[in-house]
Motif scaffolding. Sequence first.
Motif, PDB file in Angstrom:
ATOM      1  N   ASP A   1       0.675  -1.188  -0.238  1.00 48.56           N
ATOM      2  CA  ASP A   1       0.108  -0.166   0.431  1.00 48.56           C
ATOM      3  C   ASP A   1       1.055   1.523   0.165  1.00 48.56           C
ATOM      4  O   ASP A   1       2.031   1.247   0.282  1.00 48.56           O
ATOM      5  CB  ASP A   1      -0.795  -0.203   1.197  1.00 48.56           C
ATOM      6  N   TRP A   2       0.279   2.771   0.108  1.00 46.72           N
ATOM      7  CA  TRP A   2       1.369   3.766  -0.123  1.00 46.72           C
ATOM      8  C   TRP A   2       2.111   3.734   1.171  1.00 46.72           C
ATOM      9  O   TRP A   2       2.968   4.059   0.855  1.00 46.72           O
ATOM     10  CB  TRP A   2       0.767   4.645  -0.750  1.00 46.72           C
ATOM     11  N   GLN A   3       1.331   3.904   2.110  1.00 45.83           N
ATOM     12  CA  GLN A   3       1.965   4.191   2.902  1.00 45.83           C
ATOM     13  C   GLN A   3       3.257   2.696   3.738  1.00 45.83           C
ATOM     14  O   GLN A   3       4.754   4.064   3.804  1.00 45.83           O
ATOM     15  CB  GLN A   3       1.182   3.683   4.629  1.00 45.83           C
ATOM     16  N   HIS A   4       3.061   1.265   3.095  1.00 44.48           N
ATOM     17  CA  HIS A   4       4.686   0.341   3.217  1.00 44.48           C
ATOM     18  C   HIS A   4       5.600   1.823   2.329  1.00 44.48           C
ATOM     19  O   HIS A   4       6.456   1.521   2.012  1.00 44.48           O
ATOM     20  CB  HIS A   4       4.001  -0.548   2.874  1.00 44.48           C
ATOM     21  N   LYS A   5       4.538   2.221   0.922  1.00 46.29           N
ATOM     22  CA  LYS A   5       5.853   2.550   0.246  1.00 46.29           C
ATOM     23  C   LYS A   5       6.452   3.913   0.427  1.00 46.29           C
ATOM     24  O   LYS A   5       7.486   4.341   0.320  1.00 46.29           O
ATOM     25  CB  LYS A   5       5.060   2.632  -1.398  1.00 46.29           C
ATOM     26  N   THR A   6       5.598   4.986   1.390  1.00 43.35           N
ATOM     27  CA  THR A   6       5.937   6.131   1.945  1.00 43.35           C
ATOM     28  C   THR A   6       6.839   5.721   2.542  1.00 43.35           C
ATOM     29  O   THR A   6       8.051   6.154   2.201  1.00 43.35           O
ATOM     30  CB  THR A   6       4.546   6.885   2.806  1.00 43.35           C
ATOM     31  N   LEU A   7       7.000   4.429   3.614  1.00 45.66           N
ATOM     32  CA  LEU A   7       8.076   4.812   4.926  1.00 45.66           C
ATOM     33  C   LEU A   7       9.211   4.052   4.333  1.00 45.66           C
ATOM     34  O   LEU A   7      10.233   3.747   4.679  1.00 45.66           O
ATOM     35  CB  LEU A   7       7.547   3.790   5.756  1.00 45.66           C
ATOM     36  N   THR A   8       9.285   2.776   2.717  1.00 46.53           N
ATOM     37  CA  THR A   8       9.987   2.623   2.112  1.00 46.53           C
ATOM     38  C   THR A   8      11.459   3.726   1.738  1.00 46.53           C
ATOM     39  O   THR A   8      12.479   3.503   1.731  1.00 46.53           O
ATOM     40  CB  THR A   8       9.538   1.645   1.488  1.00 46.53           C
ATOM     41  N   VAL A   9      10.406   4.930   0.853  1.00 43.96           N
ATOM     42  CA  VAL A   9      10.788   5.217   0.448  1.00 43.96           C
ATOM     43  C   VAL A   9      12.070   6.883   1.052  1.00 43.96           C
ATOM     44  O   VAL A   9      13.022   6.974   0.975  1.00 43.96           O
ATOM     45  CB  VAL A   9       9.602   5.961  -0.857  1.00 43.96           C
ATOM     46  N   ILE A  10      11.336   7.049   2.601  1.00 45.54           N
ATOM     47  CA  ILE A  10      11.807   7.773   3.607  1.00 45.54           C
ATOM     48  C   ILE A  10      13.175   7.430   3.584  1.00 45.54           C
ATOM     49  O   ILE A  10      14.351   7.766   3.368  1.00 45.54           O
ATOM     50  CB  ILE A  10      10.993   8.215   4.048  1.00 45.54           C
ATOM     51  N   ALA A  11      12.923   5.699   4.046  1.00 50.46           N
ATOM     52  CA  ALA A  11      14.444   4.795   4.450  1.00 50.46           C
ATOM     53  C   ALA A  11      15.515   4.955   3.138  1.00 50.46           C
ATOM     54  O   ALA A  11      16.650   5.109   3.813  1.00 50.46           O
ATOM     55  CB  ALA A  11      14.178   3.171   4.534  1.00 50.46           C
ATOM     56  N   VAL A  12      15.177   4.586   1.991  1.00 49.50           N
ATOM     57  CA  VAL A  12      15.856   4.548   0.948  1.00 49.50           C
ATOM     58  C   VAL A  12      16.869   5.382   0.557  1.00 49.50           C
ATOM     59  O   VAL A  12      17.702   6.244   0.563  1.00 49.50           O
ATOM     60  CB  VAL A  12      14.935   4.572  -0.331  1.00 49.50           C
ATOM     61  N   ALA A  13      15.766   6.968   1.130  1.00 42.72           N
ATOM     62  CA  ALA A  13      15.955   8.273   0.942  1.00 42.72           C
ATOM     63  C   ALA A  13      17.691   8.540   1.844  1.00 42.72           C
ATOM     64  O   ALA A  13      18.060   9.678   1.832  1.00 42.72           O
ATOM     65  CB  ALA A  13      15.187   9.502   1.176  1.00 42.72           C
ATOM     66  N   LEU A  14      16.645   8.254   3.201  1.00 40.14           N
ATOM     67  CA  LEU A  14      18.167   8.272   4.332  1.00 40.14           C
ATOM     68  C   LEU A  14      18.778   7.334   3.845  1.00 40.14           C
ATOM     69  O   LEU A  14      20.368   7.930   3.714  1.00 40.14           O
ATOM     70  CB  LEU A  14      17.650   7.445   5.814  1.00 40.14           C
ATOM     71  N   VAL A  15      19.091   6.182   3.386  1.00 41.41           N
ATOM     72  CA  VAL A  15      20.072   5.611   3.082  1.00 41.41           C
ATOM     73  C   VAL A  15      20.755   6.194   1.744  1.00 41.41           C
ATOM     74  O   VAL A  15      21.969   6.020   2.160  1.00 41.41           O
ATOM     75  CB  VAL A  15      20.007   3.737   1.911  1.00 41.41           C
ATOM     76  N   PHE A  16      20.382   7.319   1.050  1.00 39.10           N
ATOM     77  CA  PHE A  16      20.814   7.467  -0.132  1.00 39.10           C
ATOM     78  C   PHE A  16      21.497   8.669   0.195  1.00 39.10           C
ATOM     79  O   PHE A  16      22.647   9.148  -0.343  1.00 39.10           O
ATOM     80  CB  PHE A  16      19.663   7.851  -1.105  1.00 39.10           C
ATOM     81  N   GLY A  17      20.978   9.225   0.991  1.00 36.22           N
ATOM     82  CA  GLY A  17      22.238  10.278   1.908  1.00 36.22           C
ATOM     83  C   GLY A  17      23.445   9.880   2.239  1.00 36.22           C
ATOM     84  O   GLY A  17      24.067  10.582   2.363  1.00 36.22           O
ATOM     85  N   VAL A  18      23.081   8.750   3.133  1.00 35.65           N
ATOM     86  CA  VAL A  18      24.285   8.885   3.578  1.00 35.65           C
ATOM     87  C   VAL A  18      25.417   8.176   2.727  1.00 35.65           C
ATOM     88  O   VAL A  18      26.915   8.885   3.051  1.00 35.65           O
ATOM     89  CB  VAL A  18      23.988   7.413   4.567  1.00 35.65           C
ATOM     90  N   VAL A  19      24.849   7.302   1.386  1.00 36.64           N
ATOM     91  CA  VAL A  19      25.843   7.329   0.770  1.00 36.64           C
ATOM     92  C   VAL A  19      26.908   8.127   0.285  1.00 36.64           C
ATOM     93  O   VAL A  19      27.371   8.221  -0.470  1.00 36.64           O
ATOM     94  CB  VAL A  19      25.485   6.102  -0.206  1.00 36.64           C
ATOM     95  N   ASN A  20      26.128   9.747  -0.324  1.00 33.21           N
ATOM     96  CA  ASN A  20      26.504  10.478  -0.892  1.00 33.21           C
ATOM     97  C   ASN A  20      27.221  11.033   0.477  1.00 33.21           C
ATOM     98  O   ASN A  20      28.017  12.448  -0.347  1.00 33.21           O
ATOM     99  CB  ASN A  20      25.277  11.284  -1.076  1.00 33.21           C
ATOM    100  N   PHE A  21      27.410  11.259   1.310  1.00 33.88           N
ATOM    101  CA  PHE A  21      27.915  11.351   2.430  1.00 33.88           C
ATOM    102  C   PHE A  21      28.776  11.258   2.624  1.00 33.88           C
ATOM    103  O   PHE A  21      30.390  12.285   2.474  1.00 33.88           O
ATOM    104  CB  PHE A  21      27.148  11.973   3.482  1.00 33.88           C
ATOM    105  N   LEU A  22      28.587  10.142   2.657  1.00 36.92           N
ATOM    106  CA  LEU A  22      29.929   9.046   3.367  1.00 36.92           C
ATOM    107  C   LEU A  22      31.209   8.671   2.073  1.00 36.92           C
ATOM    108  O   LEU A  22      32.221   8.637   1.803  1.00 36.92           O
ATOM    109  CB  LEU A  22      29.985   8.308   4.461  1.00 36.92           C
TER     110      LEU A  22
END
Length: 124
Positions: free
Chosen positions: A31-52
């Motif tokens: 559902d869209w709630q699961h997708k929303t939480l997933t995309v926020i978690a992926v954005a966090l991972v993306f931020g860490v990858v780009n930062f480190l």
Amino acid sequence: MKNFVIKTLINAVAIWIAAWIVTGITLSGDDWQHKTLTVIAVALVFGVVNFLIKPLVKLLSLPLFILTLGLFTFVINALMLWLTSWASDKLSLDFHVEGFGSALLGALIISVVSWGLNLALGDD
């Protein structure tokens, strides 16, 4: 802290749009709630990858930046998105990038959408 949250949400929106447009990028969920939480978690991972990792890769590929007049940035952005996909798989997140071509197109879309949203929302 507020700036970090806003940048993470901007990245999440950009990743979601890239997954919507590019067929090789999948963001699955029930559902869209699961997708929303997933995309926020992926954005966090993306931020860490780009930062480190991204600054180190940019430093090591400095001759290629000079040789290509900065166009090698697109390749590095695609590799960072691909690395985010790999890390998301390891973290059991429902996000996957299939192939380098999809990563390149997705990174381009993420860059343009992030730039536009940062321009619209400003730094404050």
